[in-house]
Design an enzyme around this catalytic site. Sequence first.
Site, PDB file in Angstrom:
ATOM      1  N   HIS A  47      34.812 -18.047  37.596  1.00 43.49           N
ATOM      2  CA  HIS A  47      33.903 -18.576  38.632  1.00 43.49           C
ATOM      3  C   HIS A  47      32.477 -18.772  38.126  1.00 43.49           C
ATOM      4  CE1 HIS A  47      32.161 -14.666  40.651  1.00 43.49           C
ATOM      5  NE2 HIS A  47      32.053 -14.622  39.332  1.00 43.49           N
ATOM      6  N   GLY A  81      32.816 -11.118  20.692  1.00 41.94           N
ATOM      7  CA  GLY A  81      33.070 -12.510  20.373  1.00 41.94           C
ATOM      8  C   GLY A  81      32.644 -13.425  21.502  1.00 41.94           C
ATOM      9  N   ASP A  82      33.067 -14.660  21.407  1.00 43.89           N
ATOM     10  CA  ASP A  82      32.688 -15.705  22.353  1.00 43.89           C
ATOM     11  C   ASP A  82      33.958 -16.397  22.835  1.00 43.89           C
ATOM     12  OD1 ASP A  82      31.791 -17.927  23.707  1.00 43.89           O
ATOM     13  OD2 ASP A  82      30.536 -18.699  22.090  1.00 43.89           O
ATOM     14  N   PHE A  83      34.287 -16.232  24.128  1.00 50.18           N
ATOM     15  CA  PHE A  83      35.549 -16.804  24.608  1.00 50.18           C
ATOM     16  C   PHE A  83      35.534 -18.327  24.659  1.00 50.18           C
ATOM     17  CE2 PHE A  83      33.916 -14.922  28.866  1.00 50.18           C
ATOM     18  CZ  PHE A  83      33.125 -16.018  29.161  1.00 50.18           C
ATOM     19  N   ASP A  90      34.233  -9.062  24.787  1.00 48.89           N
ATOM     20  CA  ASP A  90      33.034  -9.608  25.419  1.00 48.89           C
ATOM     21  C   ASP A  90      32.008  -9.851  24.312  1.00 48.89           C
ATOM     22  OD1 ASP A  90      31.037 -10.343  27.331  1.00 48.89           O
ATOM     23  OD2 ASP A  90      31.890  -8.920  28.773  1.00 48.89           O
TER      24      ASP A  90
END
Length: 354
Positions: A253, A233-235, A207
């Site tokens: 969502h 991190g950054d998905f 996350d």
Amino acid sequence: MANTDVPAAGMADRDLIVRLAFGSMAAQTLRAAVRLRVVELVGDTPRRAAEVAVDAGAEPQPMTRLLRALAGLGLLKEHAPDSFSVTPAGALLDPCHPDSLTSFVRMFTEPAIVRAWEHLDGSVRTGDIAFDAVFGTDFFSHLAQHPELSAEFNAAMSQAVSETAAALPRTFDFGRFTTVTDVGGGDGTLLAGVLDAHPGVTGVVFDTAQGLAEAPKTLERHGLEGRCSLVAGDFFRSVPKGSDLYLMKSILHDWTDDQAVTILSHCREVLPPGGLILIVEPVLPEVVDTNTEADVTDGGITYLSDLNMLVNVGGRERTRKDFEDVCHRAGLSLTSVTPLTEAAPFSLIEAVAD
């Protein structure tokens, strides 16, 4: 002359409209109860409203009216005039309760959430995200700028996931995998539930640094420091390599279809042969049918969640076909959808590499 072709409104129909119109008032009653610590102050035995008022620093007569409203909503019980006790449902408003929903109530009655709903009609007309227009930034950037609100959001998500964390390991066989990465896993509550039930499995909570803020405490509480790592991190850029199962609960969502495809594509890029992506989200039926058990149990909450995504973050709840479409665009095939009956309305959506 009256139009005799129009049937007279039945009392049940009128009652439904009135209850719905009062819905925001009920929500704010919950918010006041949490902010005034009403359930904590009433405690395990019946108490007089005046006593609760003194402890809450409130006026006796308005407190009596609040307690009676809570009794009318089924959260307290009035045994004698001005004497109240807490019902099992009301106990969930106590932050010390193991299944407490206090942070959840605080977050979803928070003005930052509610204000965007005032512009739902505008979002329906334009498709634009109301939150961005109201606050001049997107929802998650707003959280980053307000640490206390961000902490409340993380706590609310932890409370919301607890039921799923208990049900998921009983429904899905995690034991056939070696390492699970929980993508957007927040404070680690969901993955901790999985690892507790499957001691041979290791895990990664992935996350943002902000999202992981409380995760070390969760791992320590469950004794999982040696079996689970935290990766910030950054998905939208990448996800960590090295797992054969990538788990996502209530992540897709939050985002548009294009953004969901990006997240899934990054999982697809690191998925090993035989690996699996497991998505845990509600799956909307193709047609709303309030006569089905699922829709009766849900009470329309999932459809309200869909509108909440519209006005606050720009995401959406999806049907099976919607999930099939975003998975296909990401190079994945959706292989099964299984209702998570112990944590309705969620389903387990399994996807593998094409």
